[in-house]
Scaffold this motif. Structure first.
Motif, PDB file in Angstrom:
ATOM      1  N   ASP A   1      -8.862  11.534  -3.099  1.00 40.76           N
ATOM      2  CA  ASP A   1      -7.772  12.114  -3.886  1.00 40.76           C
ATOM      3  C   ASP A   1      -8.361  12.768  -5.138  1.00 40.76           C
ATOM      4  OD1 ASP A   1      -5.680  12.627  -5.637  1.00 40.76           O
ATOM      5  OD2 ASP A   1      -4.590  10.796  -5.152  1.00 40.76           O
TER       6      ASP A   1
ATOM      7  N   GLN B   1      -4.102   2.286  -5.579  1.00 42.37           N
ATOM      8  CA  GLN B   1      -5.003   3.188  -4.857  1.00 42.37           C
ATOM      9  C   GLN B   1      -5.935   2.408  -3.935  1.00 42.37           C
ATOM     10  OE1 GLN B   1      -6.179   7.083  -6.527  1.00 42.37           O
ATOM     11  NE2 GLN B   1      -6.278   5.932  -8.438  1.00 42.37           N
TER      12      GLN B   1
ATOM     13  N   HIS C   1       0.963  10.948 -11.407  1.00 46.91           N
ATOM     14  CA  HIS C   1       0.498  11.376 -10.091  1.00 46.91           C
ATOM     15  C   HIS C   1       0.860  10.330  -9.026  1.00 46.91           C
ATOM     16  CE1 HIS C   1      -2.197  12.915  -6.984  1.00 46.91           C
ATOM     17  NE2 HIS C   1      -2.801  11.736  -6.937  1.00 46.91           N
TER      18      HIS C   1
ATOM     19  N   ARG D   1       3.384  10.133  -5.724  1.00 48.05           N
ATOM     20  CA  ARG D   1       3.031   9.681  -4.369  1.00 48.05           C
ATOM     21  C   ARG D   1       4.041   8.643  -3.863  1.00 48.05           C
ATOM     22  NH1 ARG D   1      -3.088   7.991  -3.719  1.00 48.05           N
ATOM     23  NH2 ARG D   1      -2.087   6.891  -2.001  1.00 48.05           N
TER      24      ARG D   1
ATOM     25  N   ASP E   1       7.100  10.640  -2.946  1.00 50.06           N
ATOM     26  CA  ASP E   1       6.851  11.486  -1.770  1.00 50.06           C
ATOM     27  C   ASP E   1       6.776  10.656  -0.496  1.00 50.06           C
ATOM     28  OD1 ASP E   1       6.882  13.747  -3.269  1.00 50.06           O
ATOM     29  OD2 ASP E   1       4.698  14.019  -3.346  1.00 50.06           O
ATOM     30  N   GLU E   2       6.113   9.507  -0.578  1.00 47.60           N
ATOM     31  CA  GLU E   2       5.972   8.677   0.620  1.00 47.60           C
ATOM     32  C   GLU E   2       7.298   8.045   1.026  1.00 47.60           C
ATOM     33  OE1 GLU E   2       2.539   6.039   0.300  1.00 47.60           O
ATOM     34  OE2 GLU E   2       1.292   7.746  -0.312  1.00 47.60           O
TER      35      GLU E   2
END
Lengths: 498, 258
Positions: free
Chosen positions: A325, A370, A408, A412, A415-416
């Motif tokens: 990423d 992450q 950020h 995610r 979005d997921e």
């Protein structure tokens, strides 16, 4: 393999070893509990503000601190960009120096490698120098399952381990404990783990330290295998480096016959020149010292001196995924100094446990989701465990833009979730977007607000509001909306229309 | 007074006001005060009617796709102006610090160019007054004891430094009292105030206590959102401390006191 010498006692008489982080509730729930604990908040406030003050003083002494930070960030980024090459060099040099290098894709593989190595030596206990990597992979638990007791030798780690607790800070794992609690833990638990605490133990820091010293000395002299981490690994020479304050780590690194170092692959730096930058930054950022008391460096095997059987386990455990990423990879610059924890107003109130990982605080909020993937409720909640105040970015010696990474990762998370069932929040956000994407719609909605405001004339604040606004109104007054919006005023005064 | 250098000679005396959606709807007194201060200094203020919201709430909560139409709307509205002024550090911060990434995400090169052109010309009020106009004494009068809370986005995102304090200290009759732990976050943080209400309130309560301890009559800041959070706690505690936006103090005069 032969285990004939093993005693019949359980490997870790202290109990279930350090409690694990798996199955933690999401951050807001865990944090709400901590916020209600006034003793914890007092301990945390005192400790973080003390370190914060010390750090600010010694950082101010360095004339080119900002340049140093920029250099460190550049070195880390350049190293991460060619991580594979540096790791191959590291492996070559380590092997040439007589060490055995092992590669571990994930926590399970790393634990299996270490457990096998320990079992091959035939011992049922190891001493450990504080290591984030081994806590991350939950090595102590894996060793316990294999009948091997792993003894933490860092004073604070010892307190946490004996207390069946979890670390709550990167550098000061027992930051949440007061000294009377520590006295109680030592008095009640030390005997089960080795040398007992003196019967007349007081909660004076010197008496507590002496009890720990005597207890640990016995373990150092007995241990044949040590497990360490490393703060840095210099590729050029195959040298591992540990920085610590107590000297207990050095005992682990020099006394036993076998040394197994478990190292995250992002710890590599290309040369000693690069290391120089980090040795200036780390002690000042972490403990507010110009130089840390003990810096140990070892390169493979030195004949007739120190461990003769040296292993290095290079652990990925999600790191190469983070590397993929382009935004998120910045988190791999982290040198685990914990400066971001000590300046974080959220950490100060919520404590380390709420972050559900060995990496608490702002860096944990960006690293844990992450490394583990944005899978469970905890990992999804961590990117939101921040007010985005930015104090962490200013304190970070390697300039990790944590607020940017948090945003950020929030993106995610959202979005997921887009493919699944819409949440109340996502519906609200989409309605708000619809409202704000056209000024005429906004103006009409505002007219509704001002009409309502006229009905509330005379009120100074609104009362209790229904969910989800109750999260606000339970503790904070809600202002009554105005009877005229700015737009309406402007039309009246500047455009001559009402 | 600061020397704003060559910029001052060509200081745009015609500006577009970005009122921000929150101020427009909930705290219209703040953009009104901004207009009054600017007009008093001889600046021509325009209010582009089609403006709405900077999108910060969406971006910071993770709804980047929902923020992109608002980025487009913002640059469409404000691209023609040489200077845009907003009485909100966090909204200006979102425009200057987050729009580029959102425009990249949109994949629209036209939007990226428009963002590049527009965003450097967007100023928070104290930046415009001190850096662009080169003024610290705006002719205000406010005979009260005030303490100033530098909001995180003004302090660490925009790096406005002590510009708001320079402006406050030049106000006639004012007494500015230093706020202990001023640079610590109040705990608002947008949707953080709702998603992590317990921690948010704990942070805000400490901030409110520091404010009360100064003995100030008024707490001043450059973001009404942070002030609403701090003020909500002060009011719930019946503290008697007023909370006001910087623009409203600067708009206050002997003839028309705030």
């Amino acid at each position: 393999m032969s285990r004939s010498h093993r005693t019949s006692e359980p490997a870790n008489p202290v109990g279930s070893t350090t409690a694990t982080f798996v199955g933690m509730p999401s951050f807001p729930h865990a944090a709400a509990d901590a916020v209600g604990n006034s003793q914890l908040r007092r301990n945390l406030r005192h400790a973080t503000h003390t370190i914060r003050g010390k750090r600010a003083e010694v950082v101010a002494e360095v004339p080119d601190w900002e340049a140093l930070r920029a250099r460190a960030a550049a070195i880390k980024d350049a190293t991460l960009a060619r991580l594979d090459e540096h790791l191959m060099t590291l492996e070559d040099r380590l092997t040439a120096a007589g060490a055995h290098v092992h590669w571990a894709r994930d926590a399970e593989e790393a634990c299996r490698i270490v457990t096998d190595l320990v079992q091959q030596t035939g011992v049922d206990e190891v001493v450990k120098v504080k290591s984030m990597a081994t806590q991350e992979i939950e090595l102590n638990e894996a060793l316990a399952a294999a009948g091997v007791a792993a003894w933490e030798t860092d004073l604070a780690e010892l307190i946490v381990q004996l207390g069946d607790d979890r670390p709550s800070h990167i550098l000061v794992p027992a930051i949440h404990k007061g000294r009377s609690e520590i006295r109680q833990i030592f008095s009640e638990r030390m005997a089960q783990a080795g040398r007992a605490a003196p019967a007349d133990l007081t909660d004076e820091p010197a008496a507590l330290a002496e009890a720990a010293r005597v207890h640990l000395r016995e373990k150092f002299l007995r241990a044949r295998v040590a497990v360490s981490g490393a703060n840095f690994a210099v590729a050029d020479t195959g040298t591992l480096i540990v920085l610590e304050s107590e000297g207990n780590g050095r005992m682990c690194l020099t006394l036993p016959q076998t040394l197994i170092s478990v190292v995250g692959i992002e710890k590599v730096v290309p040369t000693w020149e690069d290391l120089d930058v980090f040795l200036q930054l780390l002690p000042r950022s972490s403990t507010g010292e110009r130089m840390n008391p003990y810096t140990s460096m070892w390169t493979g095997v030195a004949e007739d001196d120190g461990p003769q059987d040296v292993h290095v386990v290079l652990v990925d455990n999600g790191r190469t995924t983070v590397l993929e990423d382009p935004v998120g990879r910045e988190a791999l610059r982290c040198i685990r100094c914990s400066a971001c924890l000590n300046v974080c107003p959220v950490y100060e109130r919520a404590g380390g446990h709420a972050y559900g990982s060995v990496y608490p605080g702002p860096i944990g909020a960006v690293l844990t989701p992450q490394l583990r993937g944005i899978t469970g409720a905890l990992e999804k909640s961590l990117p939101y465990a921040s007010s985005l105040c930015g104090a962490c970015f200013d304190a970070c010696p390697v300039r990790i833009d944590i607020p940017r990474l948090l945003v950020h990762l929030r993106t995610r998370v959202v979005d997921e979730g887009r493919s699944g069932r819409p949440s109340a929040e996502s519906v609200a956000m989409r309605s708000a977007e619809w409202l704000f994407s056209d000024a005429r719609r906004l103006t009409r909605a505002q007219q509704g607000v001002t009409t309502a405001a006229r009905a509330l004339r005379g009120r100074t604040s609104l009362g209790a509001l229904p969910w989800p606004m109750s999260a606000w109104s339970s503790a904070r007054d809600v202002p009554v909306p105005p009877q005229e919006t700015f737009r309406q005023w402007w039309a009246r005064t500047h455009e001559g229309r009402a | 007074m600061t020397d704003a250098g060559p910029e001052r000679a060509e200081a745009p005396k015609r500006v577009a006001l970005f009122a921000t959606c929150f101020n427009d709807t909930m705290w219209p007194g703040t953009p009104r005060a901004t207009v009054q201060v600017l007009e008093r200094l001889g600046v021509t203020v325009e209010f582009p009617w089609k403006q709405t919201c900077c999108g910060q709430m969406f971006t910071n909560t993770g709804y980047a796709d929902e923020a992109i139409p608002l980025v487009r709307g913002f640059v469409d509205t404000f691209e023609p102006y040489a200077a845009v002024v907003a009485p909100s550090a966090s909204c200006v911060g979102s425009v200057r610090e987050q729009y580029a990434a959102l425009a990249r995400r949109s994949g629209d090169p036209g939007l990226q160019r428009a963002v590049e052109q527009t965003t450097p010309r967007v100023y928070e009020l104290s930046e415009y007054l001190v850096d662009v106009l080169g003024v610290t004494d705006v002719g205000a009068s406010f005979a009260h004891r005030v303490t100033y809370h530098p909001t995180c986005h003004s302090l660490r995102m925009l790096r406005v430094g002590d510009k708001p304090l320079q402006l406050l200290r030049a106000v006639e009759g004012i007494e500015v009292i230093e706020l202990p732990g001023a640079d610590e976050c109040c705990g608002f943080g947008g949707t953080f105030a709702m998603k992590n209400a317990a921690v948010s309130v704990a942070m805000g309560s400490d901030k409110a206590r520091h404010i009360r301890d100064t003995g100030a009559e008024v707490v001043v800041a450059s973001d009404n959102s942070c002030l609403a959070h701090i003020g909500g706690l002060l009011d719930r505690g019946r503290s008697g401390v007023r909370w006001m936006h910087l623009a409203e103090v600067l708009a206050s005069t002997r003839e028309q006191p705030a």
